[in-house]
Design an enzyme around this catalytic site. Structure first.
Site, short mmCIF file in Angstrom:
data_model
loop_
_atom_site.label_atom_id
_atom_site.label_comp_id
_atom_site.label_asym_id
_atom_site.label_seq_id
_atom_site.Cartn_x
_atom_site.Cartn_y
_atom_site.Cartn_z
NE ARG A 119 -90.50 -36.16 -63.42
CZ ARG A 119 -90.74 -37.24 -62.67
NH1 ARG A 119 -91.70 -37.20 -61.75
NH2 ARG A 119 -90.02 -38.32 -62.80
CB SER A 144 -87.78 -38.81 -67.98
OG SER A 144 -87.72 -39.92 -67.13
CD GLU A 159 -89.07 -35.00 -66.58
OE1 GLU A 159 -87.90 -35.00 -66.18
OE2 GLU A 159 -89.84 -35.95 -66.42
N1 EPU Z 1 -90.72 -49.18 -70.48
C1 EPU Z 1 -90.52 -49.84 -71.68
N2 EPU Z 1 -89.44 -49.48 -72.42
C2 EPU Z 1 -88.56 -48.52 -72.04
C3 EPU Z 1 -88.78 -47.85 -70.82
C4 EPU Z 1 -89.88 -48.20 -70.05
O1 EPU Z 1 -91.29 -50.70 -72.07
O2 EPU Z 1 -87.59 -48.28 -72.76
C5 EPU Z 1 -91.87 -49.59 -69.64
C6 EPU Z 1 -91.38 -50.36 -68.39
O3 EPU Z 1 -91.26 -51.70 -68.66
C7 EPU Z 1 -92.51 -50.08 -67.42
C8 EPU Z 1 -92.94 -48.69 -67.78
O4 EPU Z 1 -92.51 -48.44 -69.11
O5 EPU Z 1 -93.59 -50.95 -67.64
C9 EPU Z 1 -92.40 -47.62 -66.83
O6 EPU Z 1 -90.99 -47.64 -66.87
P1 EPU Z 1 -90.10 -47.16 -65.61
O7 EPU Z 1 -90.60 -47.82 -64.39
O8 EPU Z 1 -88.68 -47.31 -65.97
O9 EPU Z 1 -90.46 -45.65 -65.40
P2 EPU Z 1 -90.76 -44.47 -66.41
O10 EPU Z 1 -92.23 -44.22 -66.41
O11 EPU Z 1 -90.12 -44.73 -67.72
C10 EPU Z 1 -90.67 -42.65 -64.54
C11 EPU Z 1 -90.02 -41.32 -64.32
C12 EPU Z 1 -88.56 -41.50 -63.93
C13 EPU Z 1 -88.51 -42.31 -62.66
C14 EPU Z 1 -89.21 -43.66 -62.90
C15 EPU Z 1 -89.34 -44.49 -61.67
C16 EPU Z 1 -91.19 -39.77 -65.75
C17 EPU Z 1 -91.15 -38.91 -66.97
N3 EPU Z 1 -90.11 -40.51 -65.51
O12 EPU Z 1 -90.05 -43.24 -65.67
O13 EPU Z 1 -88.03 -40.22 -63.65
O14 EPU Z 1 -87.18 -42.54 -62.25
O15 EPU Z 1 -90.57 -43.43 -63.38
O16 EPU Z 1 -90.28 -43.95 -60.81
O17 EPU Z 1 -92.18 -39.74 -65.03
C18 EPU Z 1 -86.90 -38.38 -64.65
O18 EPU Z 1 -87.93 -37.73 -64.49
O19 EPU Z 1 -85.87 -37.87 -65.17
C19 EPU Z 1 -86.88 -39.78 -64.28
C20 EPU Z 1 -85.83 -40.57 -64.53
#
Ligand code: EPU
Length: 340
Positions: free
Chosen positions: A165, A239, A335
């Protein structure tokens, strides 16, 4: 001749749906139009905000300056051989439409990045990524206008200094350039990335037997729709925070206290942890404070249910930051760009 509007509401131009006014507002459809506006004496000393899809900004108050909306369109095939095509897209193209077009052309590389809000020109700024792919994986080059000299500069992948990012345009190049077009190298030979668990599961649920870019795109769209609010219905900027990368020594201490914490090893010294998990554990998921809150299905997303204010969302973000720091000793950083 470009029309300069005054005292315009920016509500339709930011996905948080925040009400804020711009002193001046102008749309440009070509680099010539942009140069013409920037050359005007009247705007020399005005502060400037360049907008694509407005999907990564938090408008803190009315903008006392010139807002310039990038509407440079056009998608061209600039190179082709047996295995690949280089597509060059105007910065103003809607990202998701560009992704769908690449899929229709039979090209792979962008399907995992389906349905990300925003424009093509904004994508390199923060090296957008999702479901195991980042744009740096398919990025070739971009052209940007230097705001001081009004000269066009060509940037290759190294010049952009992409990180998670992150890019040159968020650091040393911040506020210095406007991205005009971006070129991506896409494959004619399907190369699928289904490393992200939820994609595989969703494809199975969809009953997909023969993998295709279209099927992956549909799976990604379905996952995103199930977790992320539609900005047309509930204001948000995806995010709000980045997933923090912490030193291995710190990680060792935290995982002892919280053995269930999900994590991704970056290298021998660094581990990334999901901010969404940290925020949920700190008790914020689904919390609503008046017109704003933390999304019910993904704690990483802050939302505006209607009449929220940028300052209120910023204050909520600071509170979340403080409580995550207190509980885990981990600092999470936004972000989203705060616009004053
Ligand atoms: N999780 C929780 N609670 C929550 C959200 C997430 O426990 O409320 C846990 C999930 O269970 C999982 C982990 O956190 O174990 C990761 O969650 P998720 O796969 O939903 O991805 P993320 O890390 O929360 C990132 C990106 C997203 C992207 C997704 C999928 C960043 C800041 N965000 O989110 O990007 O869609 O991975 O690759 O890196 C964005 O940048 O706007 C965005 C949506």
């Amino acid at each position: 001749m470009t029309e300069i509007l005054q005292n315009i509401s920016l509500k339709p131009y930011n996905t948080f749906g925040l009400e804020a006014k711009a002193k001046y507002f102008v749309v440009f459809k070509s680099v010539e139009e942009l140069k013409e506006i920037l050359s005007k004496e009247k705007f020399k000393n005005e502060k400037k905000l360049f907008l694509g899809g407005g999907s990564n900004i938090l408008l803190m108050r009315d903008f006392d300056g010139l807002v310039l909306k990038n509407e440079i369109y056009g998608i061209e095939n600039i190179f082709e051989d047996d295995s690949k095509v280089i597509l060059k897209s105007g910065a103003g193209e809607v990202w998701h439409s560009f992704v769908l077009k690449s899929i229709d052309l039979g090209l792979s590389g962008l399907e995992n990045l389906s349905l990300i809000p925003g424009t093509v020109g904004a994508a390199p700024m923060q090296n957008i990524g999702a479901y195991g792919v980042e744009i740096k994986d398919v990025f070739v080059s971009l052209e940007a206008l230097n705001l001081e000299t009004l000269e066009i500069k060509h940037f290759n992948k190294v010049d952009c200094n992409f990180g998670y990012r992150e890019s040159y345009f968020k650091h040393a190049g911040k506020g210095k350039y406007v991205i005009l077009n971006v070129s991506f190298e896409l494959s004619k030979i399907a190369e699928f990335n289904v490393s992200y668990g939820a994609i595989k599961e969703t494809l199975e649920q969809m009953g997909v037997k023969d993998l295709s870019t279209k099927a992956i795109s549909e799976a990604v769209i379905s996952i995103r729709k199930s977790k992320l609010p539609d900005p047309a219905k509930i204001g948000n900027s995806g995010s709000f925070f980045k997933n923090p990368e912490i030193p291995k020594t710190q990680y060792d201490a935290v995982i002892e206290a919280f053995p269930n914490m999900p994590h991704y090893v970056i290298d021998a010294d660094t581990v990334k942890v999901p901010a969404g998990w940290l925020i949920e554990q700190a008790g914020w998921k689904g919390k609503r404070i008046g017109e704003i809150g933390v999304h019910t299905k993904q704690a990483l997303v802050l939302v505006n249910y209607g009449g929220g204010k940028g300052q209120d969302i910023a204050n909520l973000a600071y509170e979340i930051q403080a409580s995550v720091l207190e509980k885990f000793g981990i600092k999470i950083t936004p972000e989203v760009n705060f616009i004053d």
